[in-house]
Design a protein around this motif. Sequence first.
Motif, PDB file in Angstrom:
ATOM      1  N   ALA A  43       0.865  -1.114  -0.016  1.00  0.00           N
ATOM      2  CA  ALA A  43       0.090  -0.075  -0.121  1.00  0.00           C
ATOM      3  C   ALA A  43       0.726   1.203  -0.054  1.00  0.00           C
ATOM      4  N   GLY A  44       2.271   1.229   0.624  1.00  0.00           N
ATOM      5  CA  GLY A  44       2.924   2.390   0.469  1.00  0.00           C
ATOM      6  C   GLY A  44       2.135   3.308   1.531  1.00  0.00           C
ATOM      7  N   SER A  45       1.602   4.594   1.111  1.00  0.00           N
ATOM      8  CA  SER A  45       0.952   5.626   1.760  1.00  0.00           C
ATOM      9  C   SER A  45      -0.427   5.219   2.082  1.00  0.00           C
ATOM     10  N   GLY A  46      -1.031   4.155   1.283  1.00  0.00           N
ATOM     11  CA  GLY A  46      -2.341   3.934   1.290  1.00  0.00           C
ATOM     12  C   GLY A  46      -3.230   4.861   0.646  1.00  0.00           C
ATOM     13  N   PHE A  47      -2.521   5.464  -0.523  1.00  0.00           N
ATOM     14  CA  PHE A  47      -3.167   6.444  -1.159  1.00  0.00           C
ATOM     15  C   PHE A  47      -4.588   6.008  -1.771  1.00  0.00           C
ATOM     16  N   PHE A  48      -4.693   4.743  -2.340  1.00  0.00           N
ATOM     17  CA  PHE A  48      -5.792   4.376  -3.087  1.00  0.00           C
ATOM     18  C   PHE A  48      -6.769   3.668  -1.981  1.00  0.00           C
ATOM     19  N   SER A  49      -6.438   3.162  -0.832  1.00  0.00           N
ATOM     20  CA  SER A  49      -7.337   2.792  -0.066  1.00  0.00           C
ATOM     21  C   SER A  49      -8.018   4.242   0.661  1.00  0.00           C
ATOM     22  N   ARG A  50      -7.358   5.006   1.166  1.00  0.00           N
ATOM     23  CA  ARG A  50      -7.613   6.328   1.471  1.00  0.00           C
ATOM     24  C   ARG A  50      -8.526   7.146   0.862  1.00  0.00           C
ATOM     25  N   HIS A  51      -8.459   6.930  -0.521  1.00  0.00           N
ATOM     26  CA  HIS A  51      -9.338   7.690  -1.644  1.00  0.00           C
ATOM     27  C   HIS A  51     -10.928   6.904  -1.405  1.00  0.00           C
ATOM     28  N   LEU A  52     -10.794   5.578  -1.538  1.00  0.00           N
ATOM     29  CA  LEU A  52     -12.055   4.936  -1.477  1.00  0.00           C
ATOM     30  C   LEU A  52     -12.600   4.898  -0.097  1.00  0.00           C
ATOM     31  N   LEU A  53     -12.008   5.198   1.033  1.00  0.00           N
ATOM     32  CA  LEU A  53     -12.557   5.355   2.342  1.00  0.00           C
ATOM     33  C   LEU A  53     -13.081   6.906   2.165  1.00  0.00           C
ATOM     34  N   ALA A  54     -12.565   7.942   1.438  1.00  0.00           N
ATOM     35  CA  ALA A  54     -13.294   8.938   1.275  1.00  0.00           C
ATOM     36  C   ALA A  54     -14.429   9.200   0.539  1.00  0.00           C
ATOM     37  N   THR A  56     -16.470   6.333  -0.882  1.00  0.00           N
ATOM     38  CA  THR A  56     -17.465   5.238  -0.877  1.00  0.00           C
ATOM     39  C   THR A  56     -17.711   5.165   0.659  1.00  0.00           C
ATOM     40  N   ALA A  57     -18.604   4.199   0.704  1.00  0.00           N
ATOM     41  CA  ALA A  57     -19.059   3.834   2.089  1.00  0.00           C
ATOM     42  C   ALA A  57     -18.105   2.628   2.753  1.00  0.00           C
ATOM     43  N   ALA A  58     -17.131   2.562   2.190  1.00  0.00           N
ATOM     44  CA  ALA A  58     -16.199   1.513   2.971  1.00  0.00           C
ATOM     45  C   ALA A  58     -15.950   2.116   4.365  1.00  0.00           C
ATOM     46  N   GLU A  59     -15.567   1.164   5.292  1.00  0.00           N
ATOM     47  CA  GLU A  59     -15.854   1.278   6.653  1.00  0.00           C
ATOM     48  C   GLU A  59     -14.317   1.439   7.300  1.00  0.00           C
ATOM     49  N   SER A  60     -13.337   0.708   6.662  1.00  0.00           N
ATOM     50  CA  SER A  60     -11.886   0.621   7.360  1.00  0.00           C
ATOM     51  C   SER A  60     -11.030   0.457   6.230  1.00  0.00           C
ATOM     52  N   ALA A  61      -9.792   0.326   6.489  1.00  0.00           N
ATOM     53  CA  ALA A  61      -8.436   0.060   5.756  1.00  0.00           C
ATOM     54  C   ALA A  61      -7.588  -0.560   6.431  1.00  0.00           C
ATOM     55  N   LEU A  62      -6.975  -1.766   5.900  1.00  0.00           N
ATOM     56  CA  LEU A  62      -5.913  -2.493   6.479  1.00  0.00           C
ATOM     57  C   LEU A  62      -4.723  -2.275   5.576  1.00  0.00           C
ATOM     58  N   CYS A  63      -3.809  -1.570   5.778  1.00  0.00           N
ATOM     59  CA  CYS A  63      -2.664  -1.382   4.755  1.00  0.00           C
ATOM     60  C   CYS A  63      -1.456  -2.099   5.011  1.00  0.00           C
ATOM     61  N   VAL A  64      -0.977  -2.976   4.074  1.00  0.00           N
ATOM     62  CA  VAL A  64       0.077  -4.082   4.140  1.00  0.00           C
ATOM     63  C   VAL A  64       1.254  -3.594   3.538  1.00  0.00           C
ATOM     64  N   ASP A  65       2.498  -3.479   3.944  1.00  0.00           N
ATOM     65  CA  ASP A  65       3.738  -3.105   3.243  1.00  0.00           C
ATOM     66  C   ASP A  65       4.840  -3.594   4.086  1.00  0.00           C
ATOM     67  N   ILE A  66       5.916  -4.431   3.484  1.00  0.00           N
ATOM     68  CA  ILE A  66       7.132  -4.752   4.295  1.00  0.00           C
ATOM     69  C   ILE A  66       7.898  -3.691   4.410  1.00  0.00           C
ATOM     70  N   GLY A  67       7.711  -2.508   3.794  1.00  0.00           N
ATOM     71  CA  GLY A  67       8.367  -1.164   3.990  1.00  0.00           C
ATOM     72  C   GLY A  67       8.292  -0.476   5.250  1.00  0.00           C
ATOM     73  N   TYR A  68       7.132  -0.776   5.900  1.00  0.00           N
ATOM     74  CA  TYR A  68       6.774   0.109   6.902  1.00  0.00           C
ATOM     75  C   TYR A  68       7.672  -0.042   8.128  1.00  0.00           C
ATOM     76  N   PRO A  69       8.359   1.055   8.768  1.00  0.00           N
ATOM     77  CA  PRO A  69       9.362   0.611   9.863  1.00  0.00           C
ATOM     78  C   PRO A  69       8.615   0.198  11.320  1.00  0.00           C
ATOM     79  N   ALA A  70       7.299   0.453  11.275  1.00  0.00           N
ATOM     80  CA  ALA A  70       6.777  -0.172  12.477  1.00  0.00           C
ATOM     81  C   ALA A  70       5.159  -0.238  12.238  1.00  0.00           C
ATOM     82  N   ASP A  71       4.308  -0.950  12.902  1.00  0.00           N
ATOM     83  CA  ASP A  71       2.905  -1.073  12.778  1.00  0.00           C
ATOM     84  C   ASP A  71       2.352   0.427  13.430  1.00  0.00           C
ATOM     85  N   ARG A  72       1.238   0.878  13.008  1.00  0.00           N
ATOM     86  CA  ARG A  72       0.789   2.126  13.207  1.00  0.00           C
ATOM     87  C   ARG A  72      -0.774   2.311  12.938  1.00  0.00           C
TER      88      ARG A  72
END
Length: 234
Positions: A43-54, A56-72
């Motif tokens: 997902a990187g920054s989560g640009f596309f899932s964040r776009h759908l949250l804004a 559409t009626a989608a309720e949550s997003a789980l972004c996965v990327d091995i490049g993240y330094p830590a979970d947040r």
Amino acid sequence: MDLKEEDILGADIARHWYYSSKAAALRRAVAGLRPRHLLDVGAGSGFFSRHLLAETAAESALCVDIGYPADRDDSAAGKPVRYRRDIGPTDCDLVLMMDVLEHVDDDRSLVRHYADRVPVGAHFLVTVPAFSFLWSGHDVFLEHKRRYRLREIEAVLRDAGLEIVRGAYYFGLVFPLAAAVRLADRNTTEPRSSLKKHGAFTNGLLAALCAAELPLFPVNRLAGLSAFVLAKKR
């Protein structure tokens, strides 16, 4: 998404013709699904899932990327967004793989890995760069392994156990111009991005061309810069 491209565009990414048009095509591709929980792979920054949250009626997003330094944990449009390096089983009903599979050695295994983590009936929306003859220093810069024809990425998803719902190319109206530029530069494989910031007129013109293409997008199996495939877990 490609973080190298986000580094180039910075805060202007949502206004850039390529990303704003791709987000519009994503909305068109998943229209009617009414997803509740999004799983955004690579997902990187989560640009596309964040776009759908804004949008559409989608309720949550789980972004996965091995490049993240830590979970947040974060939020977008007042809805929860979780950033994780890895996940276990999840109830997400729409999996986004936006320009991810071209980066890995074994694309089928990556799809199977996440198909095993979502429930039966979950949909996958996959995009990949199209056509090997468009290979250039841009692909080298982004560390791509390959580009795909539509039938090739559909075969990858079938082999991973998914059922193809529909597939199409996008960025068809800008395809001739992009192809001419790439072919003229086909002997150059020096790593360099072809993504640039444009002035308001050029950016608006390219965005308008892509918007004009949207009504025909679902039936375009001829040509484009990106291949979009919607698939479903049996």
